[in-house]
Design an enzyme around this catalytic site. Structure first.
Site, PDB file in Angstrom:
ATOM      1  N   ASP A 168      79.224 -67.492   1.251  1.00 42.51           N
ATOM      2  CA  ASP A 168      78.995 -67.162   2.660  1.00 42.51           C
ATOM      3  C   ASP A 168      79.126 -65.654   2.883  1.00 42.51           C
ATOM      4  O   ASP A 168      79.500 -65.216   3.967  1.00 42.51           O
ATOM      5  CB  ASP A 168      79.958 -67.932   3.581  1.00 42.51           C
ATOM      6  CG  ASP A 168      79.455 -67.970   5.027  1.00 42.51           C
ATOM      7  OD1 ASP A 168      78.279 -67.647   5.256  1.00 42.51           O
ATOM      8  OD2 ASP A 168      80.257 -68.308   5.916  1.00 42.51           O
ATOM      9  N   HIS A 199      81.148 -74.111   3.489  1.00 43.13           N
ATOM     10  CA  HIS A 199      82.333 -73.284   3.776  1.00 43.13           C
ATOM     11  C   HIS A 199      83.450 -74.058   4.474  1.00 43.13           C
ATOM     12  O   HIS A 199      83.852 -73.730   5.587  1.00 43.13           O
ATOM     13  CB  HIS A 199      81.960 -72.021   4.572  1.00 43.13           C
ATOM     14  CG  HIS A 199      81.000 -72.224   5.721  1.00 43.13           C
ATOM     15  ND1 HIS A 199      81.169 -73.182   6.703  1.00 43.13           N
ATOM     16  CD2 HIS A 199      79.859 -71.563   6.036  1.00 43.13           C
ATOM     17  CE1 HIS A 199      80.179 -73.088   7.562  1.00 43.13           C
ATOM     18  NE2 HIS A 199      79.370 -72.130   7.184  1.00 43.13           N
ATOM     19  N   HIS A 247      74.084 -65.174   2.764  1.00 40.80           N
ATOM     20  CA  HIS A 247      73.273 -64.511   3.793  1.00 40.80           C
ATOM     21  C   HIS A 247      72.746 -63.198   3.223  1.00 40.80           C
ATOM     22  O   HIS A 247      73.534 -62.329   2.854  1.00 40.80           O
ATOM     23  CB  HIS A 247      74.109 -64.221   5.041  1.00 40.80           C
ATOM     24  CG  HIS A 247      74.613 -65.463   5.700  1.00 40.80           C
ATOM     25  ND1 HIS A 247      73.916 -66.134   6.679  1.00 40.80           N
ATOM     26  CD2 HIS A 247      75.739 -66.196   5.482  1.00 40.80           C
ATOM     27  CE1 HIS A 247      74.596 -67.215   7.051  1.00 40.80           C
ATOM     28  NE2 HIS A 247      75.703 -67.281   6.339  1.00 40.80           N
ATOM     29  N   ARG A 290      70.022 -61.563   4.923  1.00 42.27           N
ATOM     30  CA  ARG A 290      69.365 -60.817   6.015  1.00 42.27           C
ATOM     31  C   ARG A 290      67.941 -60.427   5.612  1.00 42.27           C
ATOM     32  O   ARG A 290      67.337 -61.070   4.772  1.00 42.27           O
ATOM     33  CB  ARG A 290      70.176 -59.574   6.432  1.00 42.27           C
ATOM     34  CG  ARG A 290      71.687 -59.787   6.571  1.00 42.27           C
ATOM     35  CD  ARG A 290      72.058 -60.826   7.593  1.00 42.27           C
ATOM     36  NE  ARG A 290      73.516 -60.810   7.815  1.00 42.27           N
ATOM     37  CZ  ARG A 290      74.193 -61.836   8.298  1.00 42.27           C
ATOM     38  NH1 ARG A 290      73.580 -62.976   8.599  1.00 42.27           N
ATOM     39  NH2 ARG A 290      75.489 -61.751   8.489  1.00 42.27           N
ATOM     40  N   ASN A 303      69.295 -68.161   8.763  1.00 46.46           N
ATOM     41  CA  ASN A 303      69.592 -67.757  10.158  1.00 46.46           C
ATOM     42  C   ASN A 303      69.188 -66.312  10.443  1.00 46.46           C
ATOM     43  O   ASN A 303      69.981 -65.496  10.889  1.00 46.46           O
ATOM     44  CB  ASN A 303      71.071 -68.002  10.513  1.00 46.46           C
ATOM     45  CG  ASN A 303      72.040 -67.153   9.691  1.00 46.46           C
ATOM     46  OD1 ASN A 303      71.715 -66.745   8.572  1.00 46.46           O
ATOM     47  ND2 ASN A 303      73.216 -66.897  10.232  1.00 46.46           N
ATOM     48  N   LEU A 332      83.258 -67.308  10.532  1.00 45.47           N
ATOM     49  CA  LEU A 332      83.190 -68.686  11.036  1.00 45.47           C
ATOM     50  C   LEU A 332      82.779 -69.620   9.909  1.00 45.47           C
ATOM     51  O   LEU A 332      81.875 -69.273   9.156  1.00 45.47           O
ATOM     52  CB  LEU A 332      82.178 -68.776  12.187  1.00 45.47           C
ATOM     53  CG  LEU A 332      82.669 -68.148  13.502  1.00 45.47           C
ATOM     54  CD1 LEU A 332      81.536 -68.076  14.504  1.00 45.47           C
ATOM     55  CD2 LEU A 332      83.842 -68.943  14.078  1.00 45.47           C
ATOM     56  N   LYS A 364      69.234 -76.572   6.573  1.00 41.31           N
ATOM     57  CA  LYS A 364      70.525 -76.169   7.131  1.00 41.31           C
ATOM     58  C   LYS A 364      70.664 -76.630   8.582  1.00 41.31           C
ATOM     59  O   LYS A 364      69.810 -76.338   9.420  1.00 41.31           O
ATOM     60  CB  LYS A 364      70.642 -74.640   7.071  1.00 41.31           C
ATOM     61  CG  LYS A 364      71.923 -74.081   7.664  1.00 41.31           C
ATOM     62  CD  LYS A 364      73.141 -74.455   6.844  1.00 41.31           C
ATOM     63  CE  LYS A 364      74.443 -74.094   7.544  1.00 41.31           C
ATOM     64  NZ  LYS A 364      75.031 -72.856   7.092  1.00 41.31           N
ATOM     65  N   HIS A 385      75.716 -70.558  -1.123  1.00 41.95           N
ATOM     66  CA  HIS A 385      75.634 -70.275   0.329  1.00 41.95           C
ATOM     67  C   HIS A 385      75.710 -68.764   0.512  1.00 41.95           C
ATOM     68  O   HIS A 385      76.763 -68.160   0.352  1.00 41.95           O
ATOM     69  CB  HIS A 385      76.797 -70.947   1.072  1.00 41.95           C
ATOM     70  CG  HIS A 385      76.748 -70.728   2.559  1.00 41.95           C
ATOM     71  ND1 HIS A 385      76.851 -71.758   3.462  1.00 41.95           N
ATOM     72  CD2 HIS A 385      76.621 -69.600   3.305  1.00 41.95           C
ATOM     73  CE1 HIS A 385      76.778 -71.280   4.695  1.00 41.95           C
ATOM     74  NE2 HIS A 385      76.646 -69.973   4.622  1.00 41.95           N
ATOM     75  N   HIS A 423      76.703 -76.590   8.880  1.00 43.46           N
ATOM     76  CA  HIS A 423      77.738 -75.730   9.459  1.00 43.46           C
ATOM     77  C   HIS A 423      78.605 -76.680  10.289  1.00 43.46           C
ATOM     78  O   HIS A 423      78.213 -77.101  11.375  1.00 43.46           O
ATOM     79  CB  HIS A 423      77.147 -74.621  10.331  1.00 43.46           C
ATOM     80  CG  HIS A 423      78.216 -73.717  10.875  1.00 43.46           C
ATOM     81  ND1 HIS A 423      78.463 -72.461  10.393  1.00 43.46           N
ATOM     82  CD2 HIS A 423      79.171 -73.945  11.818  1.00 43.46           C
ATOM     83  CE1 HIS A 423      79.501 -71.935  11.020  1.00 43.46           C
ATOM     84  NE2 HIS A 423      79.951 -72.822  11.898  1.00 43.46           N
TER      85      HIS A 423
HETATM   86  O1  DOR Z   1      81.105 -65.865   9.358  1.00 40.90           O
HETATM   87  C1  DOR Z   1      79.956 -66.267   9.405  1.00 40.90           C
HETATM   88  N1  DOR Z   1      78.906 -65.415   9.359  1.00 40.90           N
HETATM   89  N2  DOR Z   1      79.734 -67.568   9.540  1.00 40.90           N
HETATM   90  C2  DOR Z   1      78.512 -68.060   9.757  1.00 40.90           C
HETATM   91  O2  DOR Z   1      78.390 -69.251   9.900  1.00 40.90           O
HETATM   92  C3  DOR Z   1      77.341 -67.160   9.888  1.00 40.90           C
HETATM   93  C4  DOR Z   1      77.565 -65.901   9.201  1.00 40.90           C
HETATM   94  C5  DOR Z   1      76.553 -64.848   9.564  1.00 40.90           C
HETATM   95  O3  DOR Z   1      75.355 -65.132   9.540  1.00 40.90           O
HETATM   96  O4  DOR Z   1      76.953 -63.718   9.866  1.00 40.90           O
HETATM   97 ZN    ZN Z   2      77.012 -68.855   6.328  1.00 40.77          ZN
END
Ligand code: DOR
Ligand code: ZN
Length: 343
Positions: free
Chosen positions: A248, A175, A16, A18, A42, A220, A100, A14, A137
């Site tokens: 995450d 998470h 991110h 960007r 996302n 989160l 997701k 998991h 999520h």
């Molecule tokens: O803390 C988080 N950041 N939780 C998420 O679910 C999304 C993530 C983000 O994309 O920044």
């Molecule tokens: Zn995440």
């Protein structure tokens, strides 16, 4: 005392990454240790279709440093308009490894997520048929539900009904942050697993709120009370194949973290393996780090374990407080404890 620890090369289930400048700045930190990662979709706008996932994968591959050996495992962002045929085609091509589910409004860039779960029943049914995992999520967005209860309520109101309606659907609870989630996973005998982040093994809600507000610990799902952190540590270090690493790691610039309404996310890609070694050693479970970081994830996703290895050495690591990106500095997660392992 063990001085080195060699494990199969880990994967991050998991992550991110960007896009654009931020992608180029953070990707080397993951590729340094991890062979593969499940890439969160996302972005703005989100990665919804197979064609969008293919284009994003190509941008990730183009951003890799020379000589890096890293495979992005792509996902699609589930919307109420997601086309089951497009999902099945992207899966058949080997392009995507999961879909997701973000409840609409639950977290960063989740506005296009799902509000009416009946509208995704056809996609979930198709995923169950073809064996494509759903990553969730797991937080409800009902403003009447206390933020510290949103994961437990999600299990009861959303996840359990989905799993009863689609018993063949393979689900990864992403998470997880509560003993409730650990118990729910342990009570199931098939088609269910959970990822656990590095930071949720380290912080509880006091880290965020006691002695002044610490935006860099805000993520989160939000970290819960200590009993929950301890339940997560037991699950992660148990060796149980249903629990595996999903960092995450979620970079935001300091400017965006330190706002009156700051972004959620902890950036742990650079120091995750050092922190995990510390946590597993504290739990007298160094011999189970490989299961958590390198073996259980591929087993659930039906992929081979990596052939190559990662060696951790008992040496005090030296991490920068932040990394610089063209968008501004991004603070590296501070584990608030001395670390003794360098990856
Ligand atoms: O803390 C988080 N950041 N939780 C998420 O679910 C999304 C993530 C983000 O994309 O920044
Ligand atoms: Zn995440």
């Amino acid at each position: 005392m063990t001085q080195t620890l060699t494990i199969r090369r880990p994967d991050d289930w998991h992550l991110h990454l960007r896009d654009g400048d931020m992608l180029r700045a953070v990707l080397p930190h993951t590729a340094q240790h991890f062979a593969r990662a499940i890439i969160m979709p996302n972005l703005v706008p989100p990665v919804v279709t197979g064609a969008e996932a293919a284009a994003y994968r190509d941008r990730i591959l183009a951003a890799l440093p020379e000589g890096a050996d890293f495979t992005p495992l792509m996902t699609l962002y589930l919307t109420e308009d997601t086309d089951p045929d497009d999902v099945a085609k992207a899966h058949a091509e080997g392009l995507i490894h999961a879909v997701k589910l973000y409840p609409a409004g639950a977290t960063t860039n989740s506005a296009s997520g799902v509000s009416d779960f009946s509208r995704v029943a056809a996609v979930l049914g198709r995923m169950a048929e073809i064996g494509l995992p759903l990553c969730t999520h797991g937080e409800v967005t009902d403003p009447a539900i206390d933020i510290f209860d949103r994961e437990a309520v999600f299990i009861e109101r959303v996840l359990d009904p989905i799993r009863k309606a689609h018993p063949e659907l393979r689900v990864v609870m992403e998470h997880i942050t509560t003993a409730d989630a650990v118990d729910y996973v342990m009570a199931s005998d098939r088609n269910l697993a959970a990822t656990i982040t590095t930071h949720h093994l380290v912080i509880n809600r006091n880290h965020i709120l006691a002695g002044g507000i610490k935006p860099h610990y805000y993520c989160l799902p939000v970290a819960k009370r200590e009993t929950h952190r301890l339940a997560l540590r037991r699950a992660a270090t148990s060796g149980d194949a249903r629990f595996f690493l999903g960092t995450d790691s979620a970079p935001h610039t300091d400017a965006n973290k330190l706002l009156p309404c700051g972004c959620a996310g902890c950036f742990t890609a650079p120091n995750t393996m050092s922190i995990l070694a510390e946590v597993f050693e504290q739990e007298a479970a160094l011999d189970r780090l490989e299961a958590f970081a390198s073996r259980n994830g591929p087993a659930f996703y039906g992929l081979p374990v990596n052939e190559d290895t990662l060696t951790l050495v008992r040496e005090t690591p030296d991490f920068p407080g932040h990394i610089n990106t063209p968008d501004g500095p991004v603070t590296v997660f501070d584990p608030a404890m001395p670390l003794h392992w360098t990856a």
